[in-house]
Design a protein around this motif. Structure first.
Motif, PDB file in Angstrom:
ATOM      1  N   LEU A 261       0.697  -1.270  -0.069  1.00  0.00           N
ATOM      2  CA  LEU A 261      -0.019   0.246   0.046  1.00  0.00           C
ATOM      3  C   LEU A 261       0.822   1.279   0.008  1.00  0.00           C
ATOM      4  O   LEU A 261       1.592   1.445   0.834  1.00  0.00           O
ATOM      5  N   ALA A 262       0.672   1.940  -1.193  1.00  0.00           N
ATOM      6  CA  ALA A 262       1.597   3.295  -1.085  1.00  0.00           C
ATOM      7  C   ALA A 262       0.638   4.428  -1.672  1.00  0.00           C
ATOM      8  O   ALA A 262       0.633   5.008  -2.593  1.00  0.00           O
TER       9      ALA A 262
ATOM     10  N   SER B 258      -2.626   9.666   3.554  1.00  0.00           N
ATOM     11  CA  SER B 258      -1.598   8.665   3.180  1.00  0.00           C
ATOM     12  C   SER B 258      -1.940   7.332   3.563  1.00  0.00           C
ATOM     13  O   SER B 258      -2.496   7.285   4.946  1.00  0.00           O
ATOM     14  N   LEU B 259      -1.572   6.120   3.102  1.00  0.00           N
ATOM     15  CA  LEU B 259      -1.836   4.896   3.620  1.00  0.00           C
ATOM     16  C   LEU B 259      -0.546   4.144   3.215  1.00  0.00           C
ATOM     17  O   LEU B 259      -0.625   3.783   1.931  1.00  0.00           O
TER      18      LEU B 259
ATOM     19  N   LEU C 240      -0.532   1.202  -6.400  1.00  0.00           N
ATOM     20  CA  LEU C 240      -0.715   2.399  -7.501  1.00  0.00           C
ATOM     21  C   LEU C 240      -1.075   1.422  -8.752  1.00  0.00           C
ATOM     22  O   LEU C 240      -1.411   2.108  -9.817  1.00  0.00           O
ATOM     23  N   ARG C 241      -0.966   0.073  -8.980  1.00  0.00           N
ATOM     24  CA  ARG C 241      -0.906  -0.657 -10.157  1.00  0.00           C
ATOM     25  C   ARG C 241      -2.181  -1.411 -10.194  1.00  0.00           C
ATOM     26  O   ARG C 241      -2.481  -2.286 -11.208  1.00  0.00           O
ATOM     27  N   ILE C 242      -3.043  -0.910  -9.375  1.00  0.00           N
ATOM     28  CA  ILE C 242      -4.319  -1.860  -9.202  1.00  0.00           C
ATOM     29  C   ILE C 242      -5.594  -0.990  -9.763  1.00  0.00           C
ATOM     30  O   ILE C 242      -5.716   0.125  -9.460  1.00  0.00           O
TER      31      ILE C 242
ATOM     32  N   ARG D 264      -9.454  -3.604   3.854  1.00  0.00           N
ATOM     33  CA  ARG D 264      -9.955  -4.575   2.799  1.00  0.00           C
ATOM     34  C   ARG D 264      -9.492  -4.134   1.701  1.00  0.00           C
ATOM     35  O   ARG D 264      -9.316  -2.877   1.152  1.00  0.00           O
ATOM     36  N   LEU D 265      -9.312  -4.846   0.574  1.00  0.00           N
ATOM     37  CA  LEU D 265      -8.778  -4.466  -0.778  1.00  0.00           C
ATOM     38  C   LEU D 265      -9.354  -5.396  -1.824  1.00  0.00           C
ATOM     39  O   LEU D 265      -9.365  -6.652  -1.700  1.00  0.00           O
ATOM     40  N   THR D 266      -9.971  -4.947  -2.847  1.00  0.00           N
ATOM     41  CA  THR D 266     -10.121  -5.514  -4.107  1.00  0.00           C
ATOM     42  C   THR D 266      -9.775  -4.679  -5.376  1.00  0.00           C
ATOM     43  O   THR D 266      -9.567  -3.483  -5.190  1.00  0.00           O
ATOM     44  N   GLY D 267      -9.514  -5.200  -6.403  1.00  0.00           N
ATOM     45  CA  GLY D 267      -9.265  -4.461  -7.681  1.00  0.00           C
ATOM     46  C   GLY D 267      -8.885  -5.646  -8.682  1.00  0.00           C
ATOM     47  O   GLY D 267      -8.962  -6.725  -8.579  1.00  0.00           O
TER      48      GLY D 267
END
Length: 224
Positions: free
Chosen positions: A74-75, A134-135, A189-191, A170-173
């Motif tokens: 995560l950036a 920011s995360l 950044l590439r999701i 939580r993350l989806t993409g």
């Protein structure tokens, strides 16, 4: 009495609408995905070498199947600022000199007829807004679907248990297999179509949230 009933009904409806669904672990939407067992056809070749179990000389171990694990770095960093100003000024003067008629100046009750008008208006407006977020961190997710063009849909969550509550990510993409590094990692950044949620539950999270009645009085439906 009727007005009081209407106000009470609106407050109750706003309270129900403002209550968020509790976030809990083991949500089926973010449940881990396990690969299906594929039956392996027994083939007698008379050799120690089997084509199905061999890797290509140029192949790697990057995730590309359902159930494979990818580490997302995560950036996320966003910063926005906006400034606007506006000034408006307007002056207007109108003067009507004494009206003359044959024989002299026109009068009313002995007073000369004349008119004067003056108008002035000024407006100044200024607005400033700034926001920064920011995360940073890491989260491991699963490949949940392989699209027809080879892109991968990923999904996953991470829960951290603290003394006074839990924190979750939580993350989806959607990602491209080409963007996955050899160590099975990829930057956020590439999701594409990324959905990243970071929040908490428990006492700490509850103290930072307004109650439903306060949200009603601060919401757009409150007429005063």
């Amino acid at each position: 009495m009727n007005k009081l009933m209407v106000v009470a009904t609106c407050m109750a409806m706003a309270g129900c609408a403002s209550v968020n669904t509790a976030v809990v672990p083991d949500d089926p939407e973010f449940a881990p995905v396990y690969p299906e067992d594929v039956a392996v056809e027994a083939r007698i070749t008379g050799s120690l070498f089997t084509e199905n179990g061999a890797n290509n000389l140029y192949s790697d171990k990057k995730a590309h199947r359902i159930g494979d694990i990818i580490v997302v770095t995560l950036a996320e960093r966003t910063q926005a600022s906006k400034s606007a100003s506006n000034e408006l000024a307007k002056d207007k003067n109108l003067n009507l000199n004494q009206i003359t008629v044959p024989g002299g100046v026109a009068t009313i009750n002995g007073n000369p007829i004349e008119l004067g008008l003056s108008q002035s208006s000024d407006f100044t407006g200024e607005a400033d807004a700034a926001q920064s977020n920011s995360l940073n961190g890491n989260i491991s997710v699963n490949v949940v679907q392989v699209l027809a063009n080879g892109n991968l849909i990923i999904s996953g969550e991470k829960w951290l248990m603290l003394n006074n509550g839990n924190e979750y990510i939580r993350l989806t993409g959607i990602i491209r297999p080409e963007d996955v590094a050899p160590d099975n990692s990829i930057t956020s950044l590439r999701i594409a179509n990324a959905r990243i949620q970071y929040g908490g539950t428990g006492d700490f999270a509850n103290t930072t949230n307004q109650g439903w009645l306060s949200k009603f009085f601060n919401g757009p439906v409150w007429p005063f």
